[in-house]
Scaffold this motif. Structure first.
Motif, PDB file in Angstrom:
ATOM      1  N   VAL A  19      18.262 -31.106 -34.293  1.00 55.16           N
ATOM      2  CA  VAL A  19      18.953 -30.596 -33.118  1.00 55.16           C
ATOM      3  C   VAL A  19      18.055 -30.733 -31.897  1.00 55.16           C
ATOM      4  O   VAL A  19      16.834 -30.802 -32.003  1.00 55.16           O
ATOM      5  N   ARG A  20      18.701 -30.795 -30.749  1.00 55.53           N
ATOM      6  CA  ARG A  20      17.984 -30.857 -29.477  1.00 55.53           C
ATOM      7  C   ARG A  20      18.743 -29.996 -28.474  1.00 55.53           C
ATOM      8  O   ARG A  20      19.895 -29.611 -28.717  1.00 55.53           O
ATOM      9  N   PRO A  21      18.121 -29.688 -27.346  1.00 53.89           N
ATOM     10  CA  PRO A  21      18.782 -28.808 -26.376  1.00 53.89           C
ATOM     11  C   PRO A  21      20.179 -29.275 -25.966  1.00 53.89           C
ATOM     12  O   PRO A  21      21.045 -28.436 -25.689  1.00 53.89           O
ATOM     13  N   ALA A  22      20.440 -30.566 -25.975  1.00 55.78           N
ATOM     14  CA  ALA A  22      21.769 -31.069 -25.611  1.00 55.78           C
ATOM     15  C   ALA A  22      22.854 -30.617 -26.600  1.00 55.78           C
ATOM     16  O   ALA A  22      24.040 -30.676 -26.284  1.00 55.78           O
ATOM     17  N   ASP A  23      22.463 -30.145 -27.786  1.00 57.66           N
ATOM     18  CA  ASP A  23      23.418 -29.661 -28.795  1.00 57.66           C
ATOM     19  C   ASP A  23      23.814 -28.197 -28.575  1.00 57.66           C
ATOM     20  O   ASP A  23      24.680 -27.683 -29.282  1.00 57.66           O
ATOM     21  N   ARG A  24      23.183 -27.529 -27.649  1.00 61.36           N
ATOM     22  CA  ARG A  24      23.375 -26.089 -27.465  1.00 61.36           C
ATOM     23  C   ARG A  24      24.846 -25.696 -27.327  1.00 61.36           C
ATOM     24  O   ARG A  24      25.308 -24.751 -27.962  1.00 61.36           O
ATOM     25  N   THR A  25      25.594 -26.405 -26.516  1.00 60.97           N
ATOM     26  CA  THR A  25      27.006 -26.061 -26.307  1.00 60.97           C
ATOM     27  C   THR A  25      27.772 -26.104 -27.623  1.00 60.97           C
ATOM     28  O   THR A  25      28.566 -25.206 -27.919  1.00 60.97           O
ATOM     29  N   VAL A  28      26.625 -23.098 -29.888  1.00 65.80           N
ATOM     30  CA  VAL A  28      27.192 -21.824 -29.422  1.00 65.80           C
ATOM     31  C   VAL A  28      28.681 -21.762 -29.753  1.00 65.80           C
ATOM     32  O   VAL A  28      29.181 -20.728 -30.233  1.00 65.80           O
ATOM     33  N   ALA A  29      29.403 -22.854 -29.542  1.00 61.04           N
ATOM     34  CA  ALA A  29      30.842 -22.881 -29.842  1.00 61.04           C
ATOM     35  C   ALA A  29      31.096 -22.653 -31.331  1.00 61.04           C
ATOM     36  O   ALA A  29      32.057 -21.973 -31.708  1.00 61.04           O
ATOM     37  N   LEU A  30      30.241 -23.200 -32.179  1.00 57.33           N
ATOM     38  CA  LEU A  30      30.379 -23.015 -33.623  1.00 57.33           C
ATOM     39  C   LEU A  30      30.345 -21.526 -33.964  1.00 57.33           C
ATOM     40  O   LEU A  30      31.155 -21.032 -34.741  1.00 57.33           O
ATOM     41  N   GLU A  31      29.420 -20.801 -33.352  1.00 59.84           N
ATOM     42  CA  GLU A  31      29.260 -19.373 -33.652  1.00 59.84           C
ATOM     43  C   GLU A  31      30.240 -18.481 -32.911  1.00 59.84           C
ATOM     44  O   GLU A  31      30.251 -17.272 -33.105  1.00 59.84           O
ATOM     45  N   ALA A  32      31.070 -19.060 -32.053  1.00 62.14           N
ATOM     46  CA  ALA A  32      32.116 -18.286 -31.377  1.00 62.14           C
ATOM     47  C   ALA A  32      33.388 -18.216 -32.215  1.00 62.14           C
ATOM     48  O   ALA A  32      34.288 -17.446 -31.902  1.00 62.14           O
ATOM     49  N   ASP A  33      33.441 -19.003 -33.286  1.00 58.47           N
ATOM     50  CA  ASP A  33      34.624 -19.038 -34.144  1.00 58.47           C
ATOM     51  C   ASP A  33      34.544 -17.904 -35.175  1.00 58.47           C
ATOM     52  O   ASP A  33      33.641 -17.898 -36.013  1.00 58.47           O
ATOM     53  N   PRO A  34      35.476 -16.953 -35.128  1.00 60.96           N
ATOM     54  CA  PRO A  34      35.413 -15.832 -36.074  1.00 60.96           C
ATOM     55  C   PRO A  34      35.504 -16.264 -37.533  1.00 60.96           C
ATOM     56  O   PRO A  34      34.902 -15.621 -38.397  1.00 60.96           O
ATOM     57  N   ASP A  35      36.228 -17.342 -37.831  1.00 60.96           N
ATOM     58  CA  ASP A  35      36.308 -17.802 -39.220  1.00 60.96           C
ATOM     59  C   ASP A  35      34.964 -18.341 -39.707  1.00 60.96           C
ATOM     60  O   ASP A  35      34.576 -18.136 -40.859  1.00 60.96           O
ATOM     61  N   VAL A  36      34.246 -19.041 -38.844  1.00 61.98           N
ATOM     62  CA  VAL A  36      32.920 -19.564 -39.200  1.00 61.98           C
ATOM     63  C   VAL A  36      31.943 -18.415 -39.449  1.00 61.98           C
ATOM     64  O   VAL A  36      31.130 -18.465 -40.364  1.00 61.98           O
ATOM     65  N   LEU A  57      20.427 -17.460 -39.151  1.00 55.68           N
ATOM     66  CA  LEU A  57      19.939 -18.355 -38.114  1.00 55.68           C
ATOM     67  C   LEU A  57      21.001 -18.596 -37.045  1.00 55.68           C
ATOM     68  O   LEU A  57      22.169 -18.808 -37.360  1.00 55.68           O
ATOM     69  N   THR A  58      20.581 -18.561 -35.791  1.00 55.91           N
ATOM     70  CA  THR A  58      21.454 -18.912 -34.667  1.00 55.91           C
ATOM     71  C   THR A  58      20.769 -20.017 -33.864  1.00 55.91           C
ATOM     72  O   THR A  58      20.158 -19.767 -32.829  1.00 55.91           O
ATOM     73  N   PRO A  59      20.841 -21.261 -34.351  1.00 53.23           N
ATOM     74  CA  PRO A  59      20.133 -22.349 -33.661  1.00 53.23           C
ATOM     75  C   PRO A  59      20.689 -22.604 -32.270  1.00 53.23           C
ATOM     76  O   PRO A  59      21.882 -22.451 -32.021  1.00 53.23           O
ATOM     77  N   ARG A  60      19.786 -23.017 -31.383  1.00 53.86           N
ATOM     78  CA  ARG A  60      20.160 -23.307 -30.010  1.00 53.86           C
ATOM     79  C   ARG A  60      19.645 -24.665 -29.541  1.00 53.86           C
ATOM     80  O   ARG A  60      19.685 -24.977 -28.380  1.00 53.86           O
ATOM     81  N   GLY A  61      19.118 -25.468 -30.469  1.00 49.73           N
ATOM     82  CA  GLY A  61      18.735 -26.825 -30.123  1.00 49.73           C
ATOM     83  C   GLY A  61      17.247 -27.094 -30.088  1.00 49.73           C
ATOM     84  O   GLY A  61      16.835 -28.189 -29.702  1.00 49.73           O
ATOM     85  N   THR A  62      16.439 -26.137 -30.513  1.00 52.69           N
ATOM     86  CA  THR A  62      14.985 -26.334 -30.506  1.00 52.69           C
ATOM     87  C   THR A  62      14.350 -26.100 -31.870  1.00 52.69           C
ATOM     88  O   THR A  62      13.128 -26.092 -31.975  1.00 52.69           O
ATOM     89  N   GLU A  63      15.139 -25.935 -32.889  1.00 51.77           N
ATOM     90  CA  GLU A  63      14.649 -25.601 -34.227  1.00 51.77           C
ATOM     91  C   GLU A  63      14.351 -26.875 -35.017  1.00 51.77           C
ATOM     92  O   GLU A  63      15.271 -27.625 -35.336  1.00 51.77           O
ATOM     93  N   PRO A  64      13.092 -27.134 -35.357  1.00 51.02           N
ATOM     94  CA  PRO A  64      12.733 -28.408 -35.990  1.00 51.02           C
ATOM     95  C   PRO A  64      13.300 -28.605 -37.393  1.00 51.02           C
ATOM     96  O   PRO A  64      13.390 -29.734 -37.869  1.00 51.02           O
TER      97      PRO A  64
END
Length: 191
Positions: A19-25, A28-36, A57-64
């Motif tokens: 992941v990279r910072p460009a994946d942040r959106t 975040v959208a993945l974790e906004a889904d109540p079913d997920v 884990l709540t990745p935001r694009g900087t986790e190696p």
């Protein structure tokens, strides 16, 4: 748990890359889904800044150790997979597996495809003796995926949940697969 820089991997349908910072959106959208989030926090959306004090884990694009999963055909983000180096546990070099997929990706075999690739990477190329995964006992979809790929249940734990999650009283099942057991590809993973 130590940091494990995840390599890029390709499967028949998926491109898995760190992941990279460009994946942040997308993350975040993945974790906004109540079913997920149903089996992680009861379906509550995770704040944009993540949840550093949560048990998941709540990745935001900087986790190696986290790999973004995108479809080769369209480049569409479908979720993430991760391997964590747990070090030596009971005399065995152990990795922990994690994954989270968009609801639209469920039931298409992407979870199996990504997990299969990571387990093969861990056991066959990275020198781990076993891979572990943990999921709520009531998360039948995740349990079926792990069992289909050769993971065996080895115990149940009852971690504290800061907020009640339906089914948390049944605990979380720990699964593992060892090098030399049936590999996710259906053949022996012994060297």
């Amino acid at each position: 748990m130590s940091i494990l820089a995840a390599p890029s991997l390709n499967t028949a349908r998926l491109a898995l890359r760190p992941v990279r910072p460009a994946d942040r959106t997308d993350l975040v959208a993945l974790e906004a889904d109540p079913d997920v989030m149903r089996f992680l926090n009861g379906g509550r959306p995770v704040p944009e800044e993540g949840s550093p004090d949560s048990s998941f884990l709540t990745p935001r694009g900087t986790e190696p150790e986290v790999l973004a999963a995108r479809l080769h055909a369209s480049g569409r983000f479908i979720g993430w997979f991760a391997l964590f180096d747990d070090g030596w546990v009971d005399g065995a070099r152990t990795a922990e597996l994690g994954y989270r997929l968009r609801r639209e990706a469920w039931g298409n075999g992407y979870g199996s495809e990504g997990v299969r690739a990571l387990v093969a990477q861990a056991l066959d190329r990275m020198g781990f003796d076993r891979v572990r995964a943990q999921t709520m006992a009531v998360n039948l979809g995740s349990r079926r995926l792990l069992e289909k790929l050769g993971f065996q249940p080895v115990g149940t734990v009852f971690p504290p949940f800061p907020h009640p999650v339906p089914g948390d009283e049944q605990g979380e099942v720990i699964y593992e697969i060892w090098r030399g057991e049936r590999s996710p590809a259906g053949t022996s993973s012994a060297p």
